[in-house]
Design an enzyme around this catalytic site. Structure first.
Site, PDB file in Angstrom:
ATOM      1  N   PRO A   1      -2.832   1.909  20.420  1.00 39.32           N
ATOM      2  CG  PRO A   1      -3.600  -0.526  21.270  1.00 39.32           C
ATOM      3  CD  PRO A   1      -3.713   0.742  21.461  1.00 39.32           C
ATOM      4  CB  SER A   2       0.762   1.767  15.811  1.00 38.14           C
ATOM      5  OG  SER A   2       0.647   1.267  14.144  1.00 38.14           O
TER       6      SER A   2
ATOM      7  CG  ASP B   1      -2.991   3.955  -0.851  1.00 36.60           C
ATOM      8  OD1 ASP B   1      -3.794   3.625  -2.332  1.00 36.60           O
ATOM      9  OD2 ASP B   1      -3.477   3.111   0.276  1.00 36.60           O
TER      10      ASP B   1
ATOM     11  CG  ASP C   1      -2.978  -0.576  -2.153  1.00 44.28           C
ATOM     12  OD1 ASP C   1      -2.996   0.323  -1.678  1.00 44.28           O
ATOM     13  OD2 ASP C   1      -3.517  -1.597  -1.567  1.00 44.28           O
TER      14      ASP C   1
ATOM     15  CB  THR D   1       0.583  -0.558  10.537  1.00 46.25           C
ATOM     16  OG1 THR D   1       0.447   0.380  10.815  1.00 46.25           O
ATOM     17  CG2 THR D   1      -1.050  -0.942  10.018  1.00 46.25           C
TER      18      THR D   1
ATOM     19  CB  SER E   1      -1.143  -0.367   1.036  1.00 46.91           C
ATOM     20  OG  SER E   1      -1.979   1.061   1.266  1.00 46.91           O
TER      21      SER E   1
ATOM     22  CD  GLU F   1      -9.723   2.997   8.649  1.00 43.45           C
ATOM     23  OE1 GLU F   1      -9.718   3.041   9.080  1.00 43.45           O
ATOM     24  OE2 GLU F   1      -8.450   3.082   7.733  1.00 43.45           O
ATOM     25  CB  ALA F   2     -10.214  10.633   9.200  1.00 41.37           C
ATOM     26  CG  ASN F   3      -7.531   6.532   6.095  1.00 36.24           C
ATOM     27  OD1 ASN F   3      -7.894   5.890   5.180  1.00 36.24           O
ATOM     28  ND2 ASN F   3      -6.361   5.439   6.826  1.00 36.24           N
TER      29      ASN F   3
HETATM   30  C1  16G Z   1      -4.312  -0.748   7.961  1.00 33.08           C
HETATM   31  C2  16G Z   1      -5.872  -0.491   7.662  1.00 33.08           C
HETATM   32  C3  16G Z   1      -6.378   0.962   7.891  1.00 33.08           C
HETATM   33  C4  16G Z   1      -6.172   1.815   9.422  1.00 33.08           C
HETATM   34  C5  16G Z   1      -4.630   1.290   9.610  1.00 33.08           C
HETATM   35  C6  16G Z   1      -4.341   2.019  10.519  1.00 33.08           C
HETATM   36  C7  16G Z   1      -7.337  -2.297   6.742  1.00 33.08           C
HETATM   37  C8  16G Z   1      -7.253  -2.836   5.028  1.00 33.08           C
HETATM   38  N1  16G Z   1      -6.624  -1.320   6.786  1.00 33.08           N
HETATM   39  O1  16G Z   1      -3.710   0.101   7.189  1.00 33.08           O
HETATM   40  O2  16G Z   1      -7.898   0.770   8.203  1.00 33.08           O
HETATM   41  O3  16G Z   1      -6.809   2.596   9.020  1.00 33.08           O
HETATM   42  O4  16G Z   1      -4.242   0.137   9.227  1.00 33.08           O
HETATM   43  O5  16G Z   1      -2.887   1.743  11.222  1.00 33.08           O
HETATM   44  O6  16G Z   1      -7.986  -2.248   7.494  1.00 33.08           O
HETATM   45  P1  16G Z   1      -2.660   2.041  12.961  1.00 33.08           P
HETATM   46  O7  16G Z   1      -3.220   0.740  13.636  1.00 33.08           O
HETATM   47  O8  16G Z   1      -0.534   1.583  12.312  1.00 33.08           O
HETATM   48  O9  16G Z   1      -3.095   3.469  13.263  1.00 33.08           O
HETATM   49 ZN    ZN Z   2      -4.045   0.560   0.045  1.00 32.36          ZN
END
Ligand code: 16G
Ligand code: ZN
Length: 542
Positions: A498-499, A276, A278, A501, A64, A370-372
């Site tokens: 907590p994030s 973005d 993808d 990702t 992504s 989502e706001a993003n």
């Molecule tokens: C991922 C999620 C996205 C979310 C982001 C938050 C999917 C396909 N993608 O990219 O929706 O806004 O994580 O990231 O579900 P974070 O947990 O690091 O804040």
């Molecule tokens: Zn994406």
């Protein structure tokens, strides 16, 4: 299962010692060179999933909006949804198994998930434009073949295109044809039908500049262009021929930095948008005559779409229930506008597409963003059937015309997942039909000033949240402290989570002024640092 083949092929895709990865909200995502064994094993898992549900499964190789050096992989369930949560755990187990345990783990998954290995399996594969994606998708194929699965490799596609193909395949073509031509034809036809009814706009209104993040979106938009007549004026920027993927551009860059991408020269009041890497997210923006940058994010996209759909639903008079689904990151003024001005119910769920999608399925018309900039609209089967029936049978002209527009919206929207190409066409059609400029759209409401921060802690799992991530349960005392801080400012709100990702805790704050939002975010980040085991130096004021 052919144990010898499994041994031989898994040795060709060895797992680096000591590496542990988790299937998170975005599947697996990390440096591309660490992923070969993971994608091979996800090929195996896709076959098991396909056999378990007797349907075609998708597998997408992409990271992504991450830097070009990263990559990732995620599975797509039969109707184009994200992988079922119970299988996320199997994905993690399989990815982390030592080579000699692989067969045992597969057998365990087969037992737990009642997989009959004698069944057929079909897997659809897609990938983004990263240099590492081609080779990784070859490793996916190795995994599929070891377990005797069939596959169709779509090669370079956007993530939402792959979701679309999987859904088409599993609904026997009811959703559309499982080909790129099928996708382009369905969307362009619905778009042209919709804008036929727009009277507005001089030529300048029809121009749109698109920052494609140097990714797959550019390729696929170019392929799609011939499906539109010449008066549709889209201009592709950051097409990947000059710069690196996602570097200083793309929807995530624009949203996070609240500034225009590189590679796109913006004239005052010109309508622009960014995809973005993808092409499953989109944000819009423009620069006013004073040179100020204005971001139009997922919240305002949801608002525009909701206004349009609500008007049409009023005209068809069917008592369909409609709602908007947001996350805690939605700007407070967007929620207020939707609830108080538009009078649409708003629901807040945890971050992550699957949570929004799931909630939106509860309504006849569920708008989620989502706001993003990730989002779409879901229509219930009952609502869709009724709308199509009205198109055919309704005698009242106004009602029938409204139903026709709704039917075209249903065809234009990719209901499987957020889709930048489809969302862009939806937005462009609405702006044209309503004769709205980008400034008029932007002025529906004014975003409250806000600030996003992140703090490193020893273990981010000490933060446990509730109420759709809007309140913390642990560590003790943190929520009380946040409550005290929030009270110091007007129109203020703050939360921490907590994030999913990154190894950080995220902080969000909004307030009446930017200074206050910044101060609140900083004070909350200090509270997190002190109460949740912060690492390194305490956060500095902004
Ligand atoms: C991922 C999620 C996205 C979310 C982001 C938050 C999917 C396909 N993608 O990219 O929706 O806004 O994580 O990231 O579900 P974070 O947990 O690091 O804040
Ligand atoms: Zn994406």
């Amino acid at each position: 299962m052919d144990s010898e083949a499994l041994k031989k092929y898994s040795a060709l895709h060895p797992k680096p010692a000591g590496l542990t990865l988790h299937y998170g909200t975005a599947g697996f995502r990390t440096k591309a060179e660490q992923l070969d064994h993971v994608v091979f094993r996800m090929g195996l898992l896709a076959v098991l999933r396909s056999k378990a549900v007797t349907a075609t499964i998708g597998i997408m190789v992409t990271a992504s909006h991450n830097p070009e050096e990263d990559n990732g992989v995620k599975l797509v369930d039969p109707l184009g949804e994200m992988l079922h949560p119970s299988w996320e755990e199997y994905a993690t187990q399989l990815a982390n198994a030592e080579e000699q345990e692989l067969q045992k783990v597969i057998t365990e998954i087969c037992q737990k998930a009642a997989v009959n290995l004698h069944k057929d399996a079909l897997v659809f594969i897609g990938r983004d434009t990263r240099p590492s994606s081609k080779k990784l998708s070859q490793s996916v194929i190795d995994g599929i073949q070891v377990l005797g699965g069939q596959y169709h490799d779509y090669g370079l596609v956007t993530t939402p295109q792959l979701h679309y193909m999987v859904c088409c395949q599993n609904t026997q073509g009811q959703y559309g044809k499982a080909t790129l031509e099928g996708y382009y034809e369905k969307l362009s036809k619905a778009f042209m039908e919709l804008i036929k009814q727009s009277h507005s706009s001089g030529e300048s209104q029809r121009h749109l500049k698109i920052d494609c993040a140097n990714g797959i979106g550019a390729l696929k938009l170019s392929e799609m262009k011939p499906y539109f007549p010449q008066e549709v004026l889209i201009h592709i920027h950051n097409d990947g021929t000059k710069e690196k993927l996602n570097h200083l551009c793309g929807a995530d860059f624009v949203k996070v930095h609240q500034k225009p991408p590189g590679g796109l020269d913006m004239k005052p009041n010109e309508r622009c948008c960014s995809f973005d890497g993808d092409a499953d997210r989109i944000v819009y923006y423009y620069k006013d005559t004073a040179g100020h940058f204005h971001l139009i994010d997922g919240d305002k996209i949801a608002t525009l779409i909701s206004i349009f759909l609500k008007e049409l639903l009023a005209k068809v008079k069917q008592n369909f229930n409609m709602a908007v689904v947001q996350t805690a990151y939605a700007n407070g003024n967007s929620t207020r506008y939707l609830q108080e001005t538009l009078k649409v119910p708003v629901h807040c769920v945890k971050t992550g597409v699957k949570h929004l999608h799931h909630k939106a399925q509860e309504f006849d018309v569920g708008v989620y963003f989502e706001a993003n900039g990730h989002g779409t609209v879901l229509f219930s089967k009952a609502a869709e059937t009724k709308i199509r029936q009205l198109v055919k049978e309704e005698k009242d002209d106004e009602k029938r015309e409204a139903a026709k527009m709704l039917a075209n919206m249903i065809d234009l929207i990719n209901q499987t997942v957020g889709d930048a190409v489809s969302d862009m066409l939806v937005i462009e059609a609405i702006l044209a039909l309503k004769g709205l400029t980008v400034q008029q759209w932007d002025s529906l409401y004014t975003d409250l000033p806000n600030r996003l921060l992140k703090v490193q802690v020893a273990d981010r799992r000490v933060i446990d949240t509730t109420d759709a991530e809007r309140r913390v349960l642990t560590p003790p005392g943190l929520q009380e402290k946040i409550d005290v801080l929030v009270k110091k400012y007007k129109l203020s709100r703050a939360f921490v989570r907590p994030s999913g990702t990154e190894d950080v805790v995220r902080i969000y704050a909004e307030a009446d002024t930017q200074e206050n939002a910044d101060a609140l975010a900083h004070e909350v980040s200090l509270a997190v640092f002190h109460l949740a085991g912060g690492k390194g130096a305490p956060p500095q004021p902004i």
